[in-house]
Design a protein around this motif. Structure first.
Motif, PDB file in Angstrom:
ATOM      1  N   THR A 246     142.000 -15.499  48.379  1.00  0.00           N
ATOM      2  CA  THR A 246     142.545 -15.147  49.690  1.00  0.00           C
ATOM      3  C   THR A 246     142.741 -16.405  50.520  1.00  0.00           C
ATOM      4  OG1 THR A 246     142.358 -13.657  51.593  1.00  0.00           O
ATOM      5  CG2 THR A 246     140.344 -14.799  50.911  1.00  0.00           C
ATOM      6  N   TYR A 247     143.592 -16.287  51.517  1.00  0.00           N
ATOM      7  CA  TYR A 247     143.678 -17.253  52.605  1.00  0.00           C
ATOM      8  C   TYR A 247     143.011 -16.632  53.825  1.00  0.00           C
ATOM      9  CZ  TYR A 247     147.582 -19.838  50.335  1.00  0.00           C
ATOM     10  OH  TYR A 247     148.381 -20.563  49.490  1.00  0.00           O
ATOM     11  N   VAL A 248     142.532 -17.486  54.715  1.00  0.00           N
ATOM     12  CA  VAL A 248     142.185 -17.090  56.081  1.00  0.00           C
ATOM     13  C   VAL A 248     143.008 -17.998  56.985  1.00  0.00           C
ATOM     14  CG1 VAL A 248     140.379 -16.817  57.803  1.00  0.00           C
ATOM     15  CG2 VAL A 248     139.856 -16.420  55.379  1.00  0.00           C
TER      16      VAL A 248
ATOM     17  N   ALA B  34     134.056  -4.999  49.619  1.00  0.00           N
ATOM     18  CA  ALA B  34     134.359  -6.196  50.399  1.00  0.00           C
ATOM     19  C   ALA B  34     135.759  -6.137  51.002  1.00  0.00           C
ATOM     20  CB  ALA B  34     134.219  -7.432  49.512  1.00  0.00           C
ATOM     21  N   LEU B  35     136.735  -5.679  50.232  1.00  0.00           N
ATOM     22  CA  LEU B  35     138.100  -5.562  50.746  1.00  0.00           C
ATOM     23  C   LEU B  35     138.165  -4.557  51.887  1.00  0.00           C
ATOM     24  CD1 LEU B  35     140.115  -5.644  47.394  1.00  0.00           C
ATOM     25  CD2 LEU B  35     139.774  -7.510  49.015  1.00  0.00           C
TER      26      LEU B  35
ATOM     27  N   HIS C  28     144.721 -12.089  53.503  1.00  0.00           N
ATOM     28  CA  HIS C  28     145.510 -11.304  52.543  1.00  0.00           C
ATOM     29  C   HIS C  28     144.994 -11.530  51.120  1.00  0.00           C
ATOM     30  CE1 HIS C  28     147.705 -15.178  52.332  1.00  0.00           C
ATOM     31  NE2 HIS C  28     147.684 -15.116  53.646  1.00  0.00           N
ATOM     32  N   PRO C  29     143.862 -10.922  50.773  1.00  0.00           N
ATOM     33  CA  PRO C  29     143.271 -11.142  49.451  1.00  0.00           C
ATOM     34  C   PRO C  29     144.018 -10.434  48.333  1.00  0.00           C
ATOM     35  CG  PRO C  29     141.960  -9.589  50.725  1.00  0.00           C
ATOM     36  CD  PRO C  29     143.037 -10.071  51.636  1.00  0.00           C
TER      37      PRO C  29
ATOM     38  N   THR D 207     138.178 -18.704  46.913  1.00  0.00           N
ATOM     39  CA  THR D 207     138.078 -18.011  45.636  1.00  0.00           C
ATOM     40  C   THR D 207     136.729 -17.315  45.619  1.00  0.00           C
ATOM     41  OG1 THR D 207     137.062 -19.856  44.420  1.00  0.00           O
ATOM     42  CG2 THR D 207     139.465 -19.791  44.526  1.00  0.00           C
ATOM     43  N   VAL D 208     136.720 -16.102  45.086  1.00  0.00           N
ATOM     44  CA  VAL D 208     135.531 -15.247  45.141  1.00  0.00           C
ATOM     45  C   VAL D 208     135.290 -14.674  43.753  1.00  0.00           C
ATOM     46  CG1 VAL D 208     134.443 -13.287  46.300  1.00  0.00           C
ATOM     47  CG2 VAL D 208     136.156 -14.662  47.520  1.00  0.00           C
TER      48      VAL D 208
END
Length: 397
Positions: free
Chosen positions: A232-234, A191-192, A211-212, A164-165
């Protein structure tokens, strides 16, 4: 689930990791391992799904309803046939929550309120000790992919960390004095763009997926956005690949703050571990399914780039996570639907029941063959690793 298990003569325990339900069936042919059959209690909020709940938007767009049908069907069949008299060890019928890892903000708030530590169902159940007495486990996932055939077992699945950002800028009048503000939305956009720019640095064999989404983009159109939130996930094929990609993503997130003079708060949460299926269990499943569906309908599935918390269980015990068809459309899409009900609902019930017999009959010879191998981690090592992933960074440009 509690009511249905109770009607079968079981003694279920509910409220596990908030909504989980477990019911045990003891074998009467002697001592042996404990084998858990799982079904996931999940829905997805999918815009436009024709069967979505009108209040919440939740829909069965991934086949979790078929999982639960299979679990209950296996329990009904095994109990009606009095199979326990011929089994050694114990069967566990376990309805487990929260595999999808959606609604991250809500789950984080539950964590901060002390109601959860891990945000996925099986990791939280592991933490709480509800798998401490389980030696091996399996579940069956619905598939709509024609290339998976009517049944198959994947070699492996991606794991992931979850992020989370929050970008914090400074509000200002968007028309009258925008130069006095710090635009948190533009910081997030940069950032994206930076995340997209680093995609070519991810190795193909690591199957990285990032995939944010923007969950909050500003307060009003005439106010320079002072707060913007992302999730997002990484994902990746191995723990090492995930952690390497995570460093790069963090660098891109900090770059957005640096460019605009904003502050970024980055919270990294333990997600799901990479998954590998036990080959001996997979061989027994294949034998059962080729008898049930025909050899021509079975597939050996390669690596899959989605993530599941069965990966977490695979770190501490032998597991199996096959797929059975019966659905059509895209997973997590508005067109996903069950079109072959006997295949989607009855075949998993039969397959789970057959695996229970294969594992725990004949003195639990099948299960003993599987549980003899040392798992990658102990429960304590797993919990320590996942807790080590969690961190919060504040970067002020």
């Amino acid at each position: 689930m509690e009511e249905t298990f109770a009607k079968l003569g079981l003694s279920p325990k509910g409220g596990l990791a908030i909504t989980g339900v477990r019911a045990d069936l003891a074998g009467r042919a002697g001592a042996g391992p404990t084998f858990a059959l799982l079904g996931e209690l999940d829905g997805l909020v999918v815009a436009g799904h024709p069967e979505a709940d009108p209040a919440t938007g939740a829909a069965h767009a991934c086949g979790h309803n078929a999982q639960v049908a299979g679990l209950l069907g296996a329990a009904m069949g095994l109990i009606d046939a009095k199979v326990a008299e011929h089994l050694s060890g114990r069967l566990v019928f376990f309805a487990v929550p929260a595999e999808e890892y959606g609604d991250i903000e809500w789950r984080v708030n539950q964590k901060r309120a002390g109601k959860l530590e891990f945000l996925g169902g099986k990791p939280e159940l592991l933490r709480l000790g509800h798998f401490d007495d389980v030696d091996l486990s399996m579940m069956i996932h619905t598939t709509s992919r024609s290339e998976d055939g009517k049944a198959g077992v994947p070699a492996s699945n991606n794991g992931c960390v979850v992020k989370t950002v929050r970008y914090v800028g400074r509000a200002a009048h968007a028309g009258g004095a925008p130069w006095t503000g710090v635009n948190a939305l533009y910081a997030a956009h940069i950032a994206l763009a930076a995340i997209n720019a680093i995609r070519e640095t991810f190795r193909d064999e690591d199957t990285i997926r990032v995939h944010p989404i923007i969950t909050h983009g500003g307060s009003q159109v005439n106010v320079i956005p002072a707060e913007v939130r992302l999730e997002t996930y990484v994902r990746g094929r191995s723990v090492e690949a995930i952690l390497d990609a995570n460093v790069k993503v963090d660098r891109a997130l900090r770059a957005g703050a640096l460019a605009l003079g904003a502050t970024v708060e980055i919270e990294t949460l333990p997600g799901y571990m990479p998954m590998r299926c036990d080959p001996a269990m997979a061989a027994r499943f294949k034998a059962s399914m080729t008898r049930l569906l025909g050899d021509e309908h079975y597939r050996q599935i390669g690596h899959r780039t989605g993530s599941t918390d069965m990966g977490d269980l695979s770190q501490v015990m032998p597991i199996l996570h096959p797929y059975i068809g019966g659905a059509r459309g895209g997973g997590h899409g508005a067109d996903f639907q069950i079109v072959d009900k006997p295949l989607a609902y009855l075949a998993p019930a039969k397959a789970l029941a057959a695996m229970a017999i294969d594992m725990l009959a004949d003195g639990a010879a099948g299960a003993r063959e599987v549980v003899g191998a040392q798992p990658p981690m102990t429960r304590e090592q797993y919990l320590a690793f996942q807790r080590g992933v969690a961190r919060r960074e504040v970067y002020e440009a």
